[in-house]
Enzyme design. Structure first.
Site, mmCIF file in Angstrom:
data_model
loop_
_atom_site.group_PDB
_atom_site.id
_atom_site.type_symbol
_atom_site.label_atom_id
_atom_site.label_comp_id
_atom_site.label_asym_id
_atom_site.label_seq_id
_atom_site.Cartn_x
_atom_site.Cartn_y
_atom_site.Cartn_z
ATOM 1 N N LEU A 181 63.543 68.221 -15.191
ATOM 2 C CA LEU A 181 64.201 67.108 -15.086
ATOM 3 C C LEU A 181 65.063 66.523 -16.311
ATOM 4 O O LEU A 181 64.555 66.614 -17.466
ATOM 5 C CB LEU A 181 63.486 65.635 -14.754
ATOM 6 N N HIS A 222 57.255 71.479 -33.675
ATOM 7 C CA HIS A 222 56.363 71.707 -34.767
ATOM 8 C C HIS A 222 56.368 73.447 -34.873
ATOM 9 O O HIS A 222 55.884 73.934 -35.770
ATOM 10 C CB HIS A 222 55.040 71.265 -34.675
ATOM 11 N N ASP A 260 72.051 73.672 -18.531
ATOM 12 C CA ASP A 260 70.614 74.049 -18.279
ATOM 13 C C ASP A 260 69.850 74.806 -19.432
ATOM 14 O O ASP A 260 70.509 75.649 -20.142
ATOM 15 C CB ASP A 260 71.009 75.120 -17.186
ATOM 16 N N ASP A 315 63.689 67.726 -22.748
ATOM 17 C CA ASP A 315 64.819 68.727 -22.050
ATOM 18 C C ASP A 315 64.653 70.140 -22.839
ATOM 19 O O ASP A 315 65.005 70.971 -22.109
ATOM 20 C CB ASP A 315 65.959 67.842 -22.233
HETATM 21 CA CA CA Z 1 63.588 65.518 -19.486
#
Ligand code: CA
Length: 306
Positions: free
Chosen positions: A282, A106, A289, A274
């Site tokens: 994680l 958002h 990355d 992520d």
């Molecule tokens: Ca994650």
């Protein structure tokens, strides 16, 4: 040759003594970078940064970074006004002329609002996993609540949750979960984009203009969902993904919905969290990355003179 050797050794020693980032100013943008969180987000709760490991990585490369706090849940325009006030405060306090705004989820709508109403304050807008065309997850929640007449009850529960998130991160900003949900539906986002179209893709899954009102527009999105069995947040995103049928998504946002301005990439193998390196870094094995993305994007802004 023998005289040159000690010089070479000295030069190598200097390289070892200085971190690579300090030598290069790799992320040293002209204007500060401002990180703007998404729904139920925060700047930091105690030692837990929403943008896990990202502000420090950007600062280590020479960037000036601000992490702002908006209402955890509220309408795009309300969050946008809060961000605008914060930018004006930073300008008055430190003399910054413009800012590079990066918004997650958002936060993408939030930064578009500011770029629309105060383009003189904005060098660039970069959205990360933002549902610019809305999210079917929000559509389904809205339909379920409207259909059962339970919107008010659910909204008060979510407002309480958003209030707790806000309080834990030291904010007393107003919470309005229903307004947030309406902003993120397909209908609400379409209405917002009609009023604030700068950077809107030319078709449903296309690219938008690179520069509008002297503001650069970029976006990225993810298409991973269950990326790490050790990350408890994956379960929530797995439920969210059910709203998408077979179309690519990050658990909350569809691939095409994330597209805005110059689309850098819309299919990172990351889920919605992520994208901000959560929870606690994680993510899927062998996936890029996220911190490296933010660093390289800061370098892109730097190279563009921003
Ligand atoms: Ca994650």
């Amino acid at each position: 040759m023998t005289k040159l050797l000690p010089l070479a050794v000295l030069a190598m020693a200097a390289c070892v003594a200085l971190p690579v980032s300090a030598q290069t100013g790799y992320t040293q943008t002209r204007h500060p970078i401002v990180l703007v969180h998404g729904l139920f987000g925060f700047d930091a709760i105690g030692p837990i940064d929403y943008w896990w490991g990202i502000p420090s990585a950007l600062r280590n490369g020479g960037a000036r970074v601000y992490v702002t706090q908006q209402s955890a849940a509220n309408a795009s325009e309300v969050r946008g006004e809060q961000l605008l006030a914060e930018l004006r405060r930073l300008k008055a306090a430190y003399g910054h002329q413009k800012f590079n705004l990066i918004g997650h989820s958002h936060g993408g709508h939030t930064i578009r609002y500011v770029a629309a109403v105060a383009p003189d304050l904005v060098a660039s807008v970069t959205s990360v996993g933002s549902p610019h065309a809305g999210s079917p997850v929000a559509d389904n929640i809205a339909a379920a609540l409207d259909g059962t007449g339970s919107t008010a009850v659910a909204a008060s529960l979510l407002n309480a949750f958003a209030g707790i998130v806000g309080a834990l991160s030291g904010s007393a900003q107003p919470q309005n979960s229903e307004a947030a949900m309406r902003s993120l539906t397909t209908k609400g986002s379409a209405d917002f984009s009609r009023r604030f179209p700068a950077g809107k893709p030319s078709d449903a899954c296309g690219q938008g203009q690179a520069v509008v009102n002297n503001v650069r527009y970029y976006s990225i999105g993810g298409t991973g969902v269950l990326t790490n069995a050790l990350d408890p947040t994956d379960a929530l995103l797995g439920v969210g993904a059910l709203s998408f049928g077979f179309s690519a998504n990050d658990g909350l946002v569809g691939r095409c919905s994330s597209r805005w301005g110059v689309v850098l990439r819309d299919n990172y193998p990351w889920n919605h969290l992520d994208e901000v390196n959560q929870a606690f870094g994680l993510r899927g094995l062998f996936t890029p990355d996220p911190v490296a993305f933010y660093r390289s994007h800061a370098n892109r802004l730097k190279q563009a003179g921003l």
